[in-house]
Design a protein around this motif. Sequence first.
Motif, PDB file in Angstrom:
ATOM      1  N   UNK A   1      98.790  19.543  42.451  1.00 13.04           N
ATOM      2  CA  UNK A   1      98.703  20.981  42.623  1.00 13.04           C
ATOM      3  C   UNK A   1     100.065  21.524  43.023  1.00 13.04           C
ATOM      4  N   UNK A   2     100.288  22.739  42.607  1.00 15.64           N
ATOM      5  CA  UNK A   2     101.502  23.445  42.995  1.00 15.64           C
ATOM      6  C   UNK A   2     101.272  24.105  44.360  1.00 15.64           C
ATOM      7  N   UNK A   3     102.334  24.367  45.117  1.00 21.01           N
ATOM      8  CA  UNK A   3     102.162  25.055  46.406  1.00 21.01           C
ATOM      9  C   UNK A   3     101.414  26.380  46.225  1.00 21.01           C
ATOM     10  N   UNK A   4     100.461  26.634  47.098  1.00 21.07           N
ATOM     11  CA  UNK A   4      99.659  27.871  47.096  1.00 21.07           C
ATOM     12  C   UNK A   4      98.767  28.032  45.861  1.00 21.07           C
ATOM     13  N   UNK A   5      98.585  26.980  45.068  1.00 21.84           N
ATOM     14  CA  UNK A   5      97.731  27.049  43.883  1.00 21.84           C
ATOM     15  C   UNK A   5      96.291  26.768  44.290  1.00 21.84           C
ATOM     16  N   UNK A   6      95.348  27.559  43.784  1.00 22.21           N
ATOM     17  CA  UNK A   6      93.934  27.308  44.052  1.00 22.21           C
ATOM     18  C   UNK A   6      93.448  26.140  43.200  1.00 22.21           C
ATOM     19  N   UNK A   7      92.324  25.553  43.582  1.00 21.53           N
ATOM     20  CA  UNK A   7      91.730  24.494  42.766  1.00 21.53           C
ATOM     21  C   UNK A   7      91.470  25.004  41.353  1.00 21.53           C
ATOM     22  N   UNK A   8      90.894  26.200  41.223  1.00 18.73           N
ATOM     23  CA  UNK A   8      90.575  26.746  39.903  1.00 18.73           C
ATOM     24  C   UNK A   8      91.826  26.890  39.045  1.00 18.73           C
ATOM     25  N   UNK A   9      92.902  27.390  39.624  1.00 16.93           N
ATOM     26  CA  UNK A   9      94.148  27.554  38.866  1.00 16.93           C
ATOM     27  C   UNK A   9      94.721  26.194  38.470  1.00 16.93           C
ATOM     28  N   UNK A  10      94.651  25.217  39.383  1.00 18.45           N
ATOM     29  CA  UNK A  10      95.182  23.883  39.084  1.00 18.45           C
ATOM     30  C   UNK A  10      94.384  23.203  37.970  1.00 18.45           C
ATOM     31  N   UNK A  11      93.065  23.295  38.029  1.00 15.97           N
ATOM     32  CA  UNK A  11      92.218  22.694  36.991  1.00 15.97           C
ATOM     33  C   UNK A  11      92.511  23.343  35.636  1.00 15.97           C
ATOM     34  N   UNK A  12      92.584  24.659  35.617  1.00 12.87           N
ATOM     35  CA  UNK A  12      92.860  25.387  34.375  1.00 12.87           C
ATOM     36  C   UNK A  12      94.209  24.975  33.798  1.00 12.87           C
ATOM     37  N   UNK A  13      95.229  24.933  34.636  1.00  9.60           N
ATOM     38  CA  UNK A  13      96.584  24.583  34.187  1.00  9.60           C
ATOM     39  C   UNK A  13      96.646  23.135  33.704  1.00  9.60           C
ATOM     40  N   UNK A  14      96.111  22.214  34.504  1.00  2.00           N
ATOM     41  CA  UNK A  14      96.178  20.791  34.147  1.00  2.00           C
ATOM     42  C   UNK A  14      95.423  20.490  32.855  1.00  2.00           C
ATOM     43  N   UNK A  15      94.247  21.070  32.687  1.00  2.00           N
ATOM     44  CA  UNK A  15      93.501  20.830  31.450  1.00  2.00           C
ATOM     45  C   UNK A  15      94.238  21.372  30.242  1.00  2.00           C
ATOM     46  N   UNK A  16      94.849  22.526  30.370  1.00  2.00           N
ATOM     47  CA  UNK A  16      95.631  23.069  29.260  1.00  2.00           C
ATOM     48  C   UNK A  16      96.807  22.154  28.934  1.00  2.00           C
ATOM     49  N   UNK A  17      97.525  21.690  29.974  1.00  2.00           N
ATOM     50  CA  UNK A  17      98.688  20.827  29.761  1.00  2.00           C
ATOM     51  C   UNK A  17      98.302  19.464  29.190  1.00  2.00           C
ATOM     52  N   UNK A  18      97.223  18.875  29.691  1.00  2.00           N
ATOM     53  CA  UNK A  18      96.882  17.489  29.347  1.00  2.00           C
ATOM     54  C   UNK A  18      95.916  17.340  28.186  1.00  2.00           C
ATOM     55  N   UNK A  19      95.213  18.424  27.810  1.00  2.00           N
ATOM     56  CA  UNK A  19      94.229  18.300  26.717  1.00  2.00           C
ATOM     57  C   UNK A  19      94.358  19.375  25.647  1.00  2.00           C
ATOM     58  N   UNK A  20      95.123  20.429  25.909  1.00  2.00           N
ATOM     59  CA  UNK A  20      95.224  21.526  24.955  1.00  2.00           C
ATOM     60  C   UNK A  20      94.049  22.487  25.007  1.00  2.00           C
ATOM     61  N   UNK A  21      93.146  22.309  25.972  1.00  2.00           N
ATOM     62  CA  UNK A  21      91.943  23.134  26.046  1.00  2.00           C
ATOM     63  C   UNK A  21      92.049  24.208  27.121  1.00  2.00           C
ATOM     64  N   UNK A  22      91.517  25.378  26.828  1.00  2.00           N
ATOM     65  CA  UNK A  22      91.338  26.430  27.826  1.00  2.00           C
ATOM     66  C   UNK A  22      89.897  26.333  28.305  1.00  2.00           C
ATOM     67  N   UNK A  23      89.701  26.485  29.614  1.00  2.00           N
ATOM     68  CA  UNK A  23      88.368  26.314  30.182  1.00  2.00           C
ATOM     69  C   UNK A  23      88.052  27.408  31.190  1.00  2.00           C
ATOM     70  N   UNK A  24      86.759  27.578  31.415  1.00  6.50           N
ATOM     71  CA  UNK A  24      86.265  28.318  32.567  1.00  6.50           C
ATOM     72  C   UNK A  24      85.819  27.263  33.565  1.00  6.50           C
ATOM     73  N   UNK A  25      86.356  27.333  34.773  1.00  5.86           N
ATOM     74  CA  UNK A  25      86.052  26.338  35.800  1.00  5.86           C
ATOM     75  C   UNK A  25      84.751  26.718  36.492  1.00  5.86           C
ATOM     76  N   UNK A  26      83.861  25.727  36.607  1.00  8.63           N
ATOM     77  CA  UNK A  26      82.571  25.926  37.258  1.00  8.63           C
ATOM     78  C   UNK A  26      82.513  25.283  38.624  1.00  8.63           C
ATOM     79  N   UNK A  27      81.366  24.731  38.943  1.00  9.12           N
ATOM     80  CA  UNK A  27      81.109  24.194  40.289  1.00  9.12           C
ATOM     81  C   UNK A  27      81.816  22.866  40.521  1.00  9.12           C
TER      82      UNK A  27
END
Length: 94
Positions: A1-27
Amino acid sequence: MEPDETDEAAVTRELAEETGLSVTVGRLVGHVERPAPNGVFLIFDYECQVTSGVLRAGDDASDVAWVDRATFDTLPTTYGLVEALSGWNCLPRA
């Protein structure tokens, strides 16, 4: 995670970088701790819905695929992965 990054933002960013997919983060489905060189990694896993993109392997993977349970069971996995996913009811469907 980046400093001050939320879990939702980190998941969204990492999935885009590592899989090419855009997602809506759930529970949050679960978390694990794994040894790290200077302590432990805390890994939080979230349910996500793919909204766009084309699945591709990131720069740290040689391949990527959507698989059913039968295929998943033939793949090498990291220690504890199957047990964690099973406990969270997140294994691939048959």
